[in-house]
Motif scaffolding. Structure first.
Motif, PDB file in Angstrom:
ATOM      1  N   VAL A 266      21.553  40.129   2.868  1.00  0.00           N
ATOM      2  CA  VAL A 266      22.479  39.037   2.514  1.00  0.00           C
ATOM      3  C   VAL A 266      23.095  38.463   3.786  1.00  0.00           C
ATOM      4  N   SER A 267      23.449  39.338   4.716  1.00  0.00           N
ATOM      5  CA  SER A 267      24.109  38.832   5.921  1.00  0.00           C
ATOM      6  C   SER A 267      23.125  38.041   6.802  1.00  0.00           C
ATOM      7  N   THR A 268      21.876  38.486   6.911  1.00  0.00           N
ATOM      8  CA  THR A 268      20.875  37.720   7.675  1.00  0.00           C
ATOM      9  C   THR A 268      20.593  36.376   7.009  1.00  0.00           C
ATOM     10  N   PHE A 269      20.489  36.402   5.676  1.00  0.00           N
ATOM     11  CA  PHE A 269      20.184  35.193   4.888  1.00  0.00           C
ATOM     12  C   PHE A 269      21.273  34.141   5.105  1.00  0.00           C
ATOM     13  N   LYS A 270      22.529  34.586   5.012  1.00  0.00           N
ATOM     14  CA  LYS A 270      23.650  33.633   5.124  1.00  0.00           C
ATOM     15  C   LYS A 270      23.833  33.176   6.573  1.00  0.00           C
ATOM     16  N   ALA A 271      23.519  34.067   7.530  1.00  0.00           N
ATOM     17  CA  ALA A 271      23.592  33.650   8.935  1.00  0.00           C
ATOM     18  C   ALA A 271      22.566  32.538   9.186  1.00  0.00           C
ATOM     19  N   ARG A 272      21.429  32.597   8.498  1.00  0.00           N
ATOM     20  CA  ARG A 272      20.370  31.616   8.717  1.00  0.00           C
ATOM     21  C   ARG A 272      20.606  30.313   7.935  1.00  0.00           C
ATOM     22  N   PHE A 273      21.057  30.453   6.655  1.00  0.00           N
ATOM     23  CA  PHE A 273      21.123  29.263   5.790  1.00  0.00           C
ATOM     24  C   PHE A 273      22.546  28.808   5.459  1.00  0.00           C
ATOM     25  N   GLY A 274      23.546  29.521   5.942  1.00  0.00           N
ATOM     26  CA  GLY A 274      24.935  29.116   5.712  1.00  0.00           C
ATOM     27  C   GLY A 274      25.618  30.017   4.704  1.00  0.00           C
ATOM     28  N   PRO A 275      26.946  30.127   4.802  1.00  0.00           N
ATOM     29  CA  PRO A 275      27.691  31.060   3.947  1.00  0.00           C
ATOM     30  C   PRO A 275      27.599  30.712   2.461  1.00  0.00           C
ATOM     31  N   GLN A 276      27.314  29.450   2.143  1.00  0.00           N
ATOM     32  CA  GLN A 276      27.237  29.054   0.728  1.00  0.00           C
ATOM     33  C   GLN A 276      25.844  29.289   0.142  1.00  0.00           C
ATOM     34  N   ALA A 277      24.860  29.638   0.957  1.00  0.00           N
ATOM     35  CA  ALA A 277      23.484  29.799   0.447  1.00  0.00           C
ATOM     36  C   ALA A 277      23.449  30.942  -0.568  1.00  0.00           C
ATOM     37  N   ALA A 278      22.866  30.687  -1.740  1.00  0.00           N
ATOM     38  CA  ALA A 278      22.798  31.699  -2.799  1.00  0.00           C
ATOM     39  C   ALA A 278      21.666  32.673  -2.505  1.00  0.00           C
ATOM     40  N   VAL A 279      21.991  33.976  -2.559  1.00  0.00           N
ATOM     41  CA  VAL A 279      20.961  34.999  -2.336  1.00  0.00           C
ATOM     42  C   VAL A 279      20.672  35.630  -3.702  1.00  0.00           C
ATOM     43  N   THR A 280      19.678  35.096  -4.384  1.00  0.00           N
ATOM     44  CA  THR A 280      19.376  35.487  -5.762  1.00  0.00           C
ATOM     45  C   THR A 280      18.294  36.562  -5.792  1.00  0.00           C
ATOM     46  N   ALA A 281      18.098  37.159  -6.971  1.00  0.00           N
ATOM     47  CA  ALA A 281      16.984  38.103  -7.133  1.00  0.00           C
ATOM     48  C   ALA A 281      15.650  37.385  -6.872  1.00  0.00           C
ATOM     49  N   CYS A 282      15.574  36.118  -7.274  1.00  0.00           N
ATOM     50  CA  CYS A 282      14.339  35.353  -7.040  1.00  0.00           C
ATOM     51  C   CYS A 282      14.122  35.122  -5.550  1.00  0.00           C
ATOM     52  N   ALA A 283      15.210  34.952  -4.791  1.00  0.00           N
ATOM     53  CA  ALA A 283      15.094  34.771  -3.334  1.00  0.00           C
ATOM     54  C   ALA A 283      14.635  36.066  -2.684  1.00  0.00           C
ATOM     55  N   GLU A 284      15.168  37.179  -3.187  1.00  0.00           N
ATOM     56  CA  GLU A 284      14.788  38.479  -2.617  1.00  0.00           C
ATOM     57  C   GLU A 284      13.295  38.740  -2.856  1.00  0.00           C
ATOM     58  N   ALA A 285      12.826  38.441  -4.081  1.00  0.00           N
ATOM     59  CA  ALA A 285      11.400  38.629  -4.378  1.00  0.00           C
ATOM     60  C   ALA A 285      10.550  37.672  -3.534  1.00  0.00           C
ATOM     61  N   ALA A 286      11.052  36.434  -3.365  1.00  0.00           N
ATOM     62  CA  ALA A 286      10.324  35.459  -2.545  1.00  0.00           C
ATOM     63  C   ALA A 286      10.188  35.965  -1.111  1.00  0.00           C
ATOM     64  N   TYR A 287      11.219  36.656  -0.644  1.00  0.00           N
ATOM     65  CA  TYR A 287      11.211  37.219   0.715  1.00  0.00           C
ATOM     66  C   TYR A 287      10.219  38.381   0.813  1.00  0.00           C
ATOM     67  N   PHE A 288      10.381  39.371  -0.095  1.00  0.00           N
ATOM     68  CA  PHE A 288       9.559  40.572   0.118  1.00  0.00           C
ATOM     69  C   PHE A 288       8.085  40.326  -0.176  1.00  0.00           C
ATOM     70  N   GLN A 289       7.763  39.318  -1.013  1.00  0.00           N
ATOM     71  CA  GLN A 289       6.346  39.085  -1.284  1.00  0.00           C
ATOM     72  C   GLN A 289       5.624  38.516  -0.050  1.00  0.00           C
ATOM     73  N   VAL A 290       6.348  37.796   0.797  1.00  0.00           N
ATOM     74  CA  VAL A 290       5.732  37.319   2.046  1.00  0.00           C
ATOM     75  C   VAL A 290       5.476  38.512   2.968  1.00  0.00           C
ATOM     76  N   MET A 291       6.435  39.450   2.970  1.00  0.00           N
ATOM     77  CA  MET A 291       6.250  40.658   3.788  1.00  0.00           C
ATOM     78  C   MET A 291       5.025  41.456   3.315  1.00  0.00           C
ATOM     79  N   LEU A 292       4.858  41.536   1.997  1.00  0.00           N
ATOM     80  CA  LEU A 292       3.689  42.235   1.452  1.00  0.00           C
ATOM     81  C   LEU A 292       2.397  41.514   1.835  1.00  0.00           C
TER      82      LEU A 292
END
Ligand code: ACM
Length: 388
Positions: A266-292
């Motif tokens: 969450v802290s890396t995400f908001k540092a990159r996209f701004g404090p108001q950027a929503a970090v949703t379950a869908c965002a987390e899945a979108a992130y880890f699927q690229v890693m996979l």
């Protein structure tokens, strides 16, 4: 074209589902940037080819075709609404392409070249149903957007409710691009039936309209909450303060999940996209699927979709929600179910967290709550991992 691994990024940043899909777009781009900053894969960067299909299923199909046919892309990260995933499926067949789908959905699907990283109904709907039945009551009123996911998700929820002799007192659908007035009728039906809970499958920008209409009608979430699998941090950000307080969801990840890995993400995400950027379950899945994908690409030594899939099956990754695994039987993901309730500061507080990783069962034909209970979870230890 050969100096990097070209990948399609197909999330809407305009139209009715722009808020949650922007969170998925951000999760995807964050992962790509991190992979590239660490040297790429086999010495080559991931090169995102980004399109905005404007929440329009037809455009998803057309842009997926363009990405596969004209843009040198073999894998796409994208889609939110199930109607948009279905629109892309024929293009996967026509071009032998691969889709990574980071959204909770209705289940009952398998495609050899789709990897499903969001929750199947046995990983969110069952938990939400049980939490409601134990804490609020048995009389459900369904409100949904007028498309595939709400119909199918309501069918699953209705089966669960009827098993415990509960009742679905009314089922109402509103247009996807609805207006605030469309919820006047919904409010009248809620008053008339006085259910114990409202199960909402409303998606996108209509979500804030619905919760505002509920709030203005003076209903009490402590007695009759809205429970929804599609109300995330992104939709709550579109509501006035306090409007979402007391309402429920079930998901494997929340912005407020209190683990070191979740806090760091969450802290890396908001540092990159701004404090108001929503970090949703869908965002987390979108992130880890690229890693996979990157790990499978490294192991495969090339981006042929079938080869990538063969290396994805059974692959594990330490995601922000916990260690996840691609199920080799069905291409879905073993995830960590949790139930959240919105607190007074409009953040999800985790109110139920069994600390287990649950195998996806997208084809559970006759879902039973009994099957899902802790007794069963303890009996089927081989399907589970305990949280450290
Ligand atoms: C959805 O349509 N799968 C939210």
């Amino acid at each position: 074209m050969n100096d990097g691994w070209r990948v399609g990024v197909l999330y809407s940043r305009s139209g009715v589902t722009a808020a949650v899909e922007t969170s998925q777009h951000n999760g995807t781009m964050l992962a790509i940037e991190e992979i590239n900053a660490a040297g790429g894969v086999l010495g080559r960067p991931l090169v995102p080819v980004v399109k905005d299909p404007a929440s329009n299923p037809r455009l998803y199909g057309q842009l997926a075709a363009h990405l596969f046919r004209d843009a040198g892309v073999r894998s796409i990260f994208g889609c939110y609404m199930s109607s948009t995933r279905k629109a892309v499926m024929p293009e996967l067949d026509a071009h032998r392409g691969l889709l990574f789908y980071a959204t909770l959905y209705e289940g009952f699907e398998y495609h050899p070249r789709i990897i499903y990283t969001g929750a199947a109904p046995n990983q969110n709907a069952m938990q939400l149903a049980r939490y409601i039945l134990e804490n609020y009551g048995h009389r459900f009123l369904f409100v949904g957007s007028n498309y595939l996911f709400p119909y199918e998700s309501n069918r699953v929820m209705a089966d669960l409710v009827r098993q415990v002799k509960g009742r679905v007192v009314e089922e109402i659908y509103v247009p996807l691009d609805c207006r605030r007035q469309d919820f006047d009728r919904v409010v009248r039906e809620i008053r008339k039936h006085e259910p114990d809970v409202i199960f909402s499958t409303v998606v996108g920008s209509a979500t804030a309209m619905f919760y505002s209409a509920y709030h203005e009608a003076g209903f009490d979430p402590a007695k009759m909450p809205i429970a929804s699998l599609t109300t995330s941090e992104a939709e709550i950000a579109e509501m006035a303060p306090g409007v979402a307080t007391g309402h429920l969801t079930a998901a494997p990840f929340f912005e407020g999940l209190d683990t070191p890995a979740a806090r760091a993400f969450v802290s890396t995400f908001k540092a990159r996209f701004g404090p108001q950027a929503a970090v949703t379950a869908c965002a987390e899945a979108a992130y880890f699927q690229v890693m996979l994908y990157a790990e499978a690409l490294r192991r495969a030594g090339g981006d042929d979709p079938d080869l990538i899939v063969s290396h994805l099956l059974g692959l594990e990754y330490d995601a922000p929600q916990g260690r996840i695994r691609i199920d080799p039987d069905n291409h879905h993901t073993e995830l960590w179910p949790r139930v959240g309730r919105v607190d007074a500061s409009d953040r999800f507080e985790v109110v139920w967290n069994p600390g287990v990783r649950l195998k996806p069962e997208p084809y559970f034909v006759e879902p039973t709550l009994d099957e899902w209970t802790f007794a069963r979870l303890r009996m089927k230890k081989q399907d589970l991992r305990s949280e450290p």
